[in-house]
Scaffold this motif. Sequence first.
Motif, PDB file in Angstrom:
ATOM      1  N   GLY A 127       0.763  -1.131   0.000  1.00 16.11           N
ATOM      2  CA  GLY A 127       0.021   0.050   0.065  1.00 16.11           C
ATOM      3  C   GLY A 127       0.696   1.340   0.010  1.00 16.11           C
ATOM      4  N   THR A 128       2.066   1.219   0.402  1.00 16.78           N
ATOM      5  CA  THR A 128       2.790   2.263   0.268  1.00 16.78           C
ATOM      6  C   THR A 128       4.095   2.405  -0.752  1.00 16.78           C
ATOM      7  N   THR A 133       2.204   0.194  -6.344  1.00 16.76           N
ATOM      8  CA  THR A 133       2.427   1.873  -6.129  1.00 16.76           C
ATOM      9  C   THR A 133       3.558   2.231  -6.986  1.00 16.76           C
ATOM     10  N   THR A 152      -5.875  -1.675  -6.977  1.00 21.52           N
ATOM     11  CA  THR A 152      -5.199  -2.475  -6.091  1.00 21.52           C
ATOM     12  C   THR A 152      -4.747  -3.905  -6.449  1.00 21.52           C
TER      13      THR A 152
END
Length: 166
Positions: A127-128, A133, A152
């Motif tokens: 998620g980071t 990403t 996602t």
Amino acid sequence: MKLSKEIKDKIKKHSLDELPNECCGLVVENEKTKAMEIFRCENKLENKELGFSLSPRDYLEASRSGEILAAYHSHPDDSDEFSLVDKANSRNNNINYVLYCVGKDKFLKHSPNEPYEDYTGRDFEIGTSDCITLVKDFWSKELDVHTNEKFTWNVLKKTIPPIKKG
């Protein structure tokens, strides 16, 4: 390629003379004197406020005086970044680009061989700084493509067909 104050002043003047339109031209190394010069070109684009298109005739004429070092143009608004079209044209034509940002009174340079930002060496964290990403960052920074916030792994799994074994 380092632009002298004199060359920058000439590009700036050309930019201001063409307002509210984008100006365009070429930076040339004079074959005889080896001095850097600018060659003002006609912007052939129909909507000159939104972009530029160098006149092929001007390009040929400039090339007769020496080596073309760069193409330059202006952004007459507050935009202070090369557009995707600018970067693609620089790469596709293998020519340096110079941009004068009128609203910010700022010069930028882009090389057709300019590497992409380094996306390696990040600590992995879902998620980071995971693969999704990384792709989103690349698309956003290098291609100016922005994806949906809900992009996602689950969305990716649904959009990529499964790999068949055998």
